[in-house]
Design a protein around this motif. Sequence first.
Motif, PDB file in Angstrom:
ATOM      1  N   LYS A 391      49.862 -17.619  56.180  1.00 34.07           N
ATOM      2  CA  LYS A 391      50.168 -17.419  54.770  1.00 34.07           C
ATOM      3  C   LYS A 391      49.891 -16.000  54.286  1.00 34.07           C
ATOM      4  N   THR A 392      49.139 -15.250  55.063  1.00 32.70           N
ATOM      5  CA  THR A 392      48.856 -13.866  54.659  1.00 32.70           C
ATOM      6  C   THR A 392      49.861 -12.886  55.247  1.00 32.70           C
ATOM      7  N   ARG A 393      50.857 -13.404  55.960  1.00 33.73           N
ATOM      8  CA  ARG A 393      51.833 -12.533  56.628  1.00 33.73           C
ATOM      9  C   ARG A 393      52.658 -11.748  55.614  1.00 33.73           C
ATOM     10  N   SER A 394      52.917 -10.503  55.942  1.00 32.75           N
ATOM     11  CA  SER A 394      53.800  -9.665  55.117  1.00 32.75           C
ATOM     12  C   SER A 394      55.086  -9.387  55.892  1.00 32.75           C
ATOM     13  N   LEU A 395      56.030  -8.698  55.254  1.00 31.66           N
ATOM     14  CA  LEU A 395      57.323  -8.415  55.868  1.00 31.66           C
ATOM     15  C   LEU A 395      57.486  -6.924  56.104  1.00 31.66           C
ATOM     16  N   SER A 396      58.053  -6.602  57.266  1.00 31.63           N
ATOM     17  CA  SER A 396      58.434  -5.207  57.507  1.00 31.63           C
ATOM     18  C   SER A 396      59.709  -4.924  56.712  1.00 31.63           C
ATOM     19  N   ASP A 397      60.099  -3.655  56.640  1.00 30.26           N
ATOM     20  CA  ASP A 397      61.308  -3.300  55.892  1.00 30.26           C
ATOM     21  C   ASP A 397      62.539  -4.010  56.454  1.00 30.26           C
ATOM     22  N   GLU A 398      62.633  -4.055  57.784  1.00 27.62           N
ATOM     23  CA  GLU A 398      63.776  -4.713  58.415  1.00 27.62           C
ATOM     24  C   GLU A 398      63.759  -6.217  58.135  1.00 27.62           C
ATOM     25  N   GLU A 399      62.573  -6.826  58.223  1.00 29.32           N
ATOM     26  CA  GLU A 399      62.448  -8.262  57.956  1.00 29.32           C
ATOM     27  C   GLU A 399      62.775  -8.568  56.496  1.00 29.32           C
ATOM     28  N   ARG A 400      62.348  -7.691  55.607  1.00 33.09           N
ATOM     29  CA  ARG A 400      62.641  -7.899  54.195  1.00 33.09           C
ATOM     30  C   ARG A 400      64.142  -7.902  53.940  1.00 33.09           C
ATOM     31  N   ARG A 401      64.855  -7.001  54.609  1.00 34.63           N
ATOM     32  CA  ARG A 401      66.316  -6.968  54.459  1.00 34.63           C
ATOM     33  C   ARG A 401      66.950  -8.249  54.969  1.00 34.63           C
ATOM     34  N   GLU A 402      66.430  -8.764  56.088  1.00 38.42           N
ATOM     35  CA  GLU A 402      66.973 -10.007  56.634  1.00 38.42           C
ATOM     36  C   GLU A 402      66.708 -11.188  55.694  1.00 38.42           C
ATOM     37  N   VAL A 403      65.523 -11.243  55.101  1.00 39.17           N
ATOM     38  CA  VAL A 403      65.191 -12.318  54.149  1.00 39.17           C
ATOM     39  C   VAL A 403      66.090 -12.221  52.923  1.00 39.17           C
ATOM     40  N   GLU A 404      66.265 -11.011  52.424  1.00 40.48           N
ATOM     41  CA  GLU A 404      67.106 -10.820  51.241  1.00 40.48           C
ATOM     42  C   GLU A 404      68.553 -11.208  51.531  1.00 40.48           C
ATOM     43  N   LYS A 405      69.025 -10.875  52.713  1.00 44.45           N
ATOM     44  CA  LYS A 405      70.384 -11.234  53.112  1.00 44.45           C
ATOM     45  C   LYS A 405      70.545 -12.752  53.203  1.00 44.45           C
ATOM     46  N   ALA A 406      69.505 -13.431  53.709  1.00 45.47           N
ATOM     47  CA  ALA A 406      69.576 -14.883  53.868  1.00 45.47           C
ATOM     48  C   ALA A 406      69.563 -15.612  52.528  1.00 45.47           C
ATOM     49  N   LEU A 407      68.917 -15.041  51.513  1.00 42.90           N
ATOM     50  CA  LEU A 407      68.742 -15.741  50.235  1.00 42.90           C
ATOM     51  C   LEU A 407      69.693 -15.277  49.142  1.00 42.90           C
ATOM     52  N   ARG A 408      70.330 -14.159  49.319  1.00 41.81           N
ATOM     53  CA  ARG A 408      71.177 -13.615  48.262  1.00 41.81           C
ATOM     54  C   ARG A 408      72.258 -14.605  47.842  1.00 41.81           C
ATOM     55  N   ASN A 409      72.420 -14.760  46.530  1.00 41.98           N
ATOM     56  CA  ASN A 409      73.440 -15.617  45.892  1.00 41.98           C
ATOM     57  C   ASN A 409      73.178 -17.119  46.016  1.00 41.98           C
ATOM     58  N   ILE A 410      72.081 -17.511  46.638  1.00 36.07           N
ATOM     59  CA  ILE A 410      71.726 -18.930  46.693  1.00 36.07           C
ATOM     60  C   ILE A 410      71.111 -19.337  45.349  1.00 36.07           C
ATOM     61  N   ARG A 411      71.437 -20.542  44.890  1.00 35.44           N
ATOM     62  CA  ARG A 411      70.840 -21.057  43.656  1.00 35.44           C
ATOM     63  C   ARG A 411      69.624 -21.904  43.983  1.00 35.44           C
ATOM     64  N   VAL A 412      68.595 -21.755  43.141  1.00 32.42           N
ATOM     65  CA  VAL A 412      67.344 -22.476  43.358  1.00 32.42           C
ATOM     66  C   VAL A 412      66.893 -23.117  42.050  1.00 32.42           C
ATOM     67  N   PHE A 413      65.983 -24.079  42.160  1.00 28.32           N
ATOM     68  CA  PHE A 413      65.283 -24.582  40.986  1.00 28.32           C
ATOM     69  C   PHE A 413      63.794 -24.573  41.296  1.00 28.32           C
ATOM     70  N   VAL A 414      62.967 -24.646  40.238  1.00 32.21           N
ATOM     71  CA  VAL A 414      61.519 -24.538  40.425  1.00 32.21           C
ATOM     72  C   VAL A 414      60.901 -25.930  40.505  1.00 32.21           C
ATOM     73  N   CYS A 415      59.790 -26.018  41.202  1.00 31.03           N
ATOM     74  CA  CYS A 415      59.143 -27.318  41.402  1.00 31.03           C
ATOM     75  C   CYS A 415      57.750 -27.374  40.804  1.00 31.03           C
ATOM     76  N   HIS A 416      57.339 -26.338  40.029  1.00 27.81           N
ATOM     77  CA  HIS A 416      56.012 -26.383  39.417  1.00 27.81           C
ATOM     78  C   HIS A 416      56.050 -26.964  38.010  1.00 27.81           C
ATOM     79  N   ARG A 417      57.250 -27.271  37.525  1.00 28.66           N
ATOM     80  CA  ARG A 417      57.402 -27.920  36.230  1.00 28.66           C
ATOM     81  C   ARG A 417      58.716 -28.689  36.213  1.00 28.66           C
ATOM     82  N   GLU A 418      58.825 -29.635  35.275  1.00 30.39           N
ATOM     83  CA  GLU A 418      60.022 -30.451  35.165  1.00 30.39           C
ATOM     84  C   GLU A 418      61.115 -29.676  34.434  1.00 30.39           C
ATOM     85  N   THR A 419      62.257 -29.496  35.067  1.00 32.70           N
ATOM     86  CA  THR A 419      63.390 -28.802  34.455  1.00 32.70           C
ATOM     87  C   THR A 419      64.628 -29.050  35.291  1.00 32.70           C
TER      88      THR A 419
END
Length: 973
Positions: A391-419
Amino acid sequence: MEETEDHHVNKKCTAKTRAFKGRTNPNHQHPLLQYSSHFGLFNQNQFRSYSYYPALLPLPPPIPLQLALAPPPSQNPTFQTKTCFQKHSCNANDSPLATSSVSDSQLPVVAMKPDQSAPQGLHGRTSLPFKGSNGRKSRSTTKEALVASRRPDSGGVEGHVITLLANHFLVKFDPSLKIYHYNVEISPNPSKEVARLIKQKLVENNSGLLSGAHPAYDSRKNIYSPVEFQNDKLEFFISLPIPTTKSSLPFGELNCIPQKQNQQLKVFRINIRHVSKFDGKDLNSYLSKEGDDWIPLPQDYLHALDVVLRESPMEKCISVGRSFYSSSMGGTKEIGEGAIGWRGFFQSLRPTQQGLALNVDFSITAFHESIGVILYLQKRLDFLRGLSQRKTRSLSDEERREVEKALRNIRVFVCHRETVQRYRVHGLTEEVTENLYFPDRGGKNLRLVNYFKEHYNYDIQFRNLPCLQISRSKPCYLPMELCMICEGQKFLGKLSDDQTARILKMGCQRPKERKAIIDGIMKGPVGPTSGNQAEEFKLHVSREMTWLNGRILQPPKLKLGDGGHIRDITPSRRDRQWNLLDSHVFQGTHIERWALISFGGTPEQKSNIPKFINQMSQRCEQLGIFLNKRTIVSPQFESTEVLSNVSLLESKLKKIHRAASNNLQLLICVMEKKHKGYADLKRIAETSVGVVSQCCLYPNLGKPSSQFLANLALKINAKVGGCTVALYNSLPSQIPRLLRPDEPVIFMGADVTHPHPLDDFSPSVAAVVGSMNWPAANKYVSRMRSQTHREEIIRDLAAMVGELLNDFYQEVKKLPKRIIFFRDGVSETQFYKVLKEELQAVKEACARFPGYKPPVTFAVVQKRHHTSHWGVKGTSRPTHYHVLWDENQFTSDELQKLVYNLCYTFVRCTKPVSLVPPAYYAHLAAYRGRLYLERSESVTCKRSSSTISRVAPPKATPLPKLSENIKKLMFYC
């Protein structure tokens, strides 16, 4: 902070705090050949038939090459506060469609001088009918139009006739029924889902003003009704309980205010305006071929009926293009890496030779799995597999780009409150969650992790990961661990090989099984006839598939080698395959100077290389190909990391080439696993070094089968100048009326490949190939060019065709007497533009040679359709050939025989392929050009990923020039 897309409400997306677990095609077969005025045939490649489809081929209008466009209606009608406005009379066909309706009927046309005669194989008229303001056909007396090639006969007759079932369901309609077309403007602009909710409430609450109708709505701007509304202009206000955020609260959070207090009613203004009315008489005449042969396809009426039949599935399913998907259709199945396969169906209303027909097909597509974002990333990206334990892991610049590419334009909802709010991911924050602050209402900076602890008693766990950025224009953050992927989102990224294999397996059913699925769709609760819309519009859709006649063509006799002699063989298996157990390839090459380089691999795998070289040499010898048992230099063993270092990789390849005195015929590259450096290797070898390469994987070399070695040998032989097979009876002997041994013909293929859907910048790549020998016509040279992002028309076609004609002249010592051009990758809506511009480019290329005006046949090749047939695995799609231009005046039988015979000459296998080789090779060459750009594409993606708003695509990056050593070889095979 949170910024909600409050006008996007997804009825498929629930807001529960638990993770949602998802539960749960295009095979190359053979060609359906079809003139633009429509005949067709298919051979199943693995099925011993070449079948004639006289009934279900689409019947687009004759293709004029230019047409004046009627001005569209006003885009911004004035909003009024009253419900009703004055009513005006409106004759049938007196108004154009609303802006958002299909514009396919606006056909381009090329004028021809009155004293010009139509070229051979074409039909000219002194005028072209067009629709006047009174709905009647007017005629121009000053221009003559050229219309694309019409079918020269009533269809082919050769072959044994068989009966077939097609997944088309005949539709009967009442030609006298008037359909009233209304334009709809909704403000503020809603999503498709909300628009359908608005329409439903509108119909429920205003039955009187709508004359009791249940109109069909396309979820955009068009409503079609079987009865006229009470007024030509109507205005309504509809309130829907759509959640809104309180912008004064930090992060758009609701703090501890109960959910019900924030379910505010949102008001939408709906303006409905009468556009036109039309009946089905023109469509009926078009289908029955009554009256004027030049009547255009009534796109307005056809489109209205199509919307009617899509109404019920649109309300019950998730629509993706022309397909519908629902978890009720057999559930979902995980295909790995954060994706699931959903079952669904495709439907399209088509004019055919038997009448109007609804084409329905079973389909599968990939969706994002509805799970937590952290779990999604663990499944999607290999380097985050153990993220939940670190859980303490961070991302390198290259990894950050890959994460951003994987999540871009995806729709999400939050689970810490009802909505029920959902948010689109636009990117990642620059800072990690631990270091994020935001100003509260008093201007004081609050730490994000402290905010969630104080307001929700939640300790952020993954503090070294960035947050999701959910706004294009301002800082709005959501911690990843509190977000869930919304259900029902199509997977837009490129599927991996494993994902592709799993999803193809989901859609792989035998014809009998596929028929049962399609029949179930037609009778099921979410299918095209599941609602009452068809009855409202007096449509009757048959529940039975359409019976057709097909024809089995005899396979051609083939020429193989046999120790310096020629051996003939006629494929007699049901799938028309043949083997080379007792034969040689027709023309084997002599490879004296070659080398091998290895990337990665275990010590045991590397130790098998000498054995592999010996086995490969022996298998080549059995096939009539000479491969020296000794490499020109000893096998080179490099680490996999070399493939990631472009400059180092280039130096290694050049070193091998120099060791071979710059005269290397072949380089075999063995890799531990598939690697993105494959693209760099091909580009360097073919543009910088000048050597043909063949790649293979270590896992296949442990115990290589005879078939694996043979496939490798066939590809190598073709790449260095040999050929696998030739027709025993040459094309001139089979089509003597048009083709002669001393009058060479060139076969050309063209294709354009585009970047993946999420890529807004990379160039498209066009490729053209041309045959370089006659009468064998089985060796092809390629030309490739990059062009503007997603540009379908081949812009540099004239230059590429001219170069190929020059190459042909150098090889054959004559210019080709005829040109047969196969264009791949074109949809029906693009036929007119492609014919107008690309045919002209071919003519322009010919004009560069003084006095050279060969007759041209121009055919479009299509695989992306939904008429299915038997295949070796599951049910496959035959290839459609639309002949748009035919100055060579082929008969149906002649052109069918030509295509069918060519499909046996593909160099990479010992079976007929489903796509005519010129088009197949063009596809492979275009893909190779795409590989050349992958390095620059990745740089572009990295640059664009840091920006929030889109910009215009940059100028196309030119492709590197091919080395002269391989320019005339089939290196792309």
